[in-house]
Design a protein around this motif. Structure first.
Motif, PDB file in Angstrom:
ATOM      1  N   ARG A 181     -65.317 -66.554  24.184  1.00  0.00           N
ATOM      2  CA  ARG A 181     -65.968 -67.864  23.883  1.00  0.00           C
ATOM      3  C   ARG A 181     -66.687 -68.331  24.707  1.00  0.00           C
ATOM      4  O   ARG A 181     -67.671 -69.500  24.617  1.00  0.00           O
ATOM      5  CB  ARG A 181     -64.410 -68.750  23.645  1.00  0.00           C
ATOM      6  N   ALA A 182     -66.879 -67.697  26.079  1.00  0.00           N
ATOM      7  CA  ALA A 182     -67.881 -68.102  27.006  1.00  0.00           C
ATOM      8  C   ALA A 182     -69.429 -67.458  26.568  1.00  0.00           C
ATOM      9  O   ALA A 182     -70.328 -67.699  27.257  1.00  0.00           O
ATOM     10  CB  ALA A 182     -67.529 -67.696  28.463  1.00  0.00           C
ATOM     11  N   GLY A 183     -69.393 -66.453  25.500  1.00  0.00           N
ATOM     12  CA  GLY A 183     -70.605 -66.300  24.992  1.00  0.00           C
ATOM     13  C   GLY A 183     -70.759 -64.687  25.138  1.00  0.00           C
ATOM     14  O   GLY A 183     -71.877 -64.354  24.673  1.00  0.00           O
ATOM     15  N   ASP A 184     -70.069 -63.872  25.806  1.00  0.00           N
ATOM     16  CA  ASP A 184     -70.205 -62.482  25.829  1.00  0.00           C
ATOM     17  C   ASP A 184     -69.495 -61.705  24.674  1.00  0.00           C
ATOM     18  O   ASP A 184     -68.696 -62.408  24.337  1.00  0.00           O
ATOM     19  CB  ASP A 184     -69.662 -61.979  27.112  1.00  0.00           C
ATOM     20  N   CYS A 185     -70.341 -60.720  24.487  1.00  0.00           N
ATOM     21  CA  CYS A 185     -69.769 -59.887  23.348  1.00  0.00           C
ATOM     22  C   CYS A 185     -69.445 -58.450  23.894  1.00  0.00           C
ATOM     23  O   CYS A 185     -70.332 -58.058  24.269  1.00  0.00           O
ATOM     24  CB  CYS A 185     -70.689 -60.069  22.124  1.00  0.00           C
ATOM     25  N   TYR A 186     -68.292 -57.819  23.499  1.00  0.00           N
ATOM     26  CA  TYR A 186     -68.050 -56.516  23.995  1.00  0.00           C
ATOM     27  C   TYR A 186     -67.797 -55.694  22.874  1.00  0.00           C
ATOM     28  O   TYR A 186     -67.102 -55.985  21.922  1.00  0.00           O
ATOM     29  CB  TYR A 186     -66.901 -56.486  24.862  1.00  0.00           C
ATOM     30  N   LEU A 187     -68.544 -54.582  22.781  1.00  0.00           N
ATOM     31  CA  LEU A 187     -68.423 -53.617  21.611  1.00  0.00           C
ATOM     32  C   LEU A 187     -67.862 -52.215  22.008  1.00  0.00           C
ATOM     33  O   LEU A 187     -68.270 -51.815  23.253  1.00  0.00           O
ATOM     34  CB  LEU A 187     -69.878 -53.333  20.952  1.00  0.00           C
ATOM     35  N   TYR A 188     -66.834 -51.679  21.487  1.00  0.00           N
ATOM     36  CA  TYR A 188     -65.982 -50.611  22.140  1.00  0.00           C
ATOM     37  C   TYR A 188     -66.705 -49.429  21.122  1.00  0.00           C
ATOM     38  O   TYR A 188     -65.672 -48.799  20.425  1.00  0.00           O
ATOM     39  CB  TYR A 188     -64.411 -50.888  22.040  1.00  0.00           C
ATOM     40  N   GLY A 189     -67.745 -49.224  21.212  1.00  0.00           N
ATOM     41  CA  GLY A 189     -68.427 -48.001  20.148  1.00  0.00           C
ATOM     42  C   GLY A 189     -69.683 -48.036  20.328  1.00  0.00           C
ATOM     43  O   GLY A 189     -70.480 -49.216  20.870  1.00  0.00           O
ATOM     44  N   ASN A 190     -70.597 -47.383  19.600  1.00  0.00           N
ATOM     45  CA  ASN A 190     -71.937 -47.479  19.510  1.00  0.00           C
ATOM     46  C   ASN A 190     -72.401 -48.428  18.416  1.00  0.00           C
ATOM     47  O   ASN A 190     -71.712 -48.912  17.541  1.00  0.00           O
ATOM     48  CB  ASN A 190     -72.533 -46.107  19.034  1.00  0.00           C
ATOM     49  N   LEU A 191     -73.445 -49.000  18.535  1.00  0.00           N
ATOM     50  CA  LEU A 191     -74.306 -50.053  17.697  1.00  0.00           C
ATOM     51  C   LEU A 191     -75.141 -49.334  17.100  1.00  0.00           C
ATOM     52  O   LEU A 191     -76.286 -48.927  17.808  1.00  0.00           O
ATOM     53  CB  LEU A 191     -74.676 -51.450  18.411  1.00  0.00           C
ATOM     54  N   LEU A 192     -74.959 -49.164  15.594  1.00  0.00           N
ATOM     55  CA  LEU A 192     -76.063 -48.051  15.020  1.00  0.00           C
ATOM     56  C   LEU A 192     -76.639 -48.827  13.924  1.00  0.00           C
ATOM     57  O   LEU A 192     -75.969 -49.658  12.979  1.00  0.00           O
ATOM     58  CB  LEU A 192     -75.445 -46.950  14.550  1.00  0.00           C
ATOM     59  N   PRO A 193     -77.960 -48.621  13.466  1.00  0.00           N
ATOM     60  CA  PRO A 193     -78.725 -49.288  12.488  1.00  0.00           C
ATOM     61  C   PRO A 193     -78.239 -48.437  11.179  1.00  0.00           C
ATOM     62  O   PRO A 193     -77.879 -47.403  11.445  1.00  0.00           O
ATOM     63  CB  PRO A 193     -80.109 -49.002  12.592  1.00  0.00           C
TER      64      PRO A 193
END
Length: 147
Positions: free
Chosen positions: A66-78
């Motif tokens: 909610r403070a604005g950060d986002c955590y992704l637990y893997g790769n972000l792929l197009p």
């Protein structure tokens, strides 16, 4: 209006614009998606500080703070190579924090000489290095100190 109860507490209710899901007193709320046999497949989870998606073992997949950060637990792929951008001419990222920077336009060509390249920029203690991944050649950037 339809309401579902658990232990005499309303947990799910329909409303004119959707539904409301209520969690426990600690403000933990989740939606669990299961197979017909009851095997968990994934969760949507929310508490007072975060909302996100969990895998079947209740490990984070993506977590929005909610403070604005986002955590992704893997790769972000197009969904297709060389098609989508990270940012735009109008909406740029402020800083990019990365380990090595790998650059490749394999499968297309540049507009200078019509070729494609595959390079990696790596950092050393006092130097920056450029590796040509196609030829195997390595270069050191010529850096001039400024004050």
């Amino acid at each position: 209006n339809v309401r579902l109860f658990y232990n005499n507490e309303s947990k799910f209710s329909t409303e004119s614009n959707g539904v409301t899901v209520r969690g426990d007193d600690a403000s933990n709320v989740f939606l669990r998606f299961t197979t017909n046999g009851g095997t968990a497949r994934s969760y949507v989870y929310s508490n007072t500080t975060q909302v996100g998606f969990l895998d079947p073992n209740q490990n984070w997949i993506v977590n929005f703070q909610r403070a604005g950060d986002c955590y992704l637990y893997g790769n972000l792929l197009p969904s297709s190579s060389g098609t989508y951008n990270l940012g735009s001419a109008s909406y740029r990222w402020g800083n990019v924090y990365t380990n090595d920077l790998h650059l490749s336009n394999e499968g297309s060509s540049n507009d200078v000489d019509g070729t494609w390249g595959d390079w990696t920029i790596q950092e050393g203690e006092s130097d920056l290095f450029l590796k040509n991944n196609r030829s195997g050649k390595q270069y050191k950037f010529n850096l001039t100190e400024v004050s």
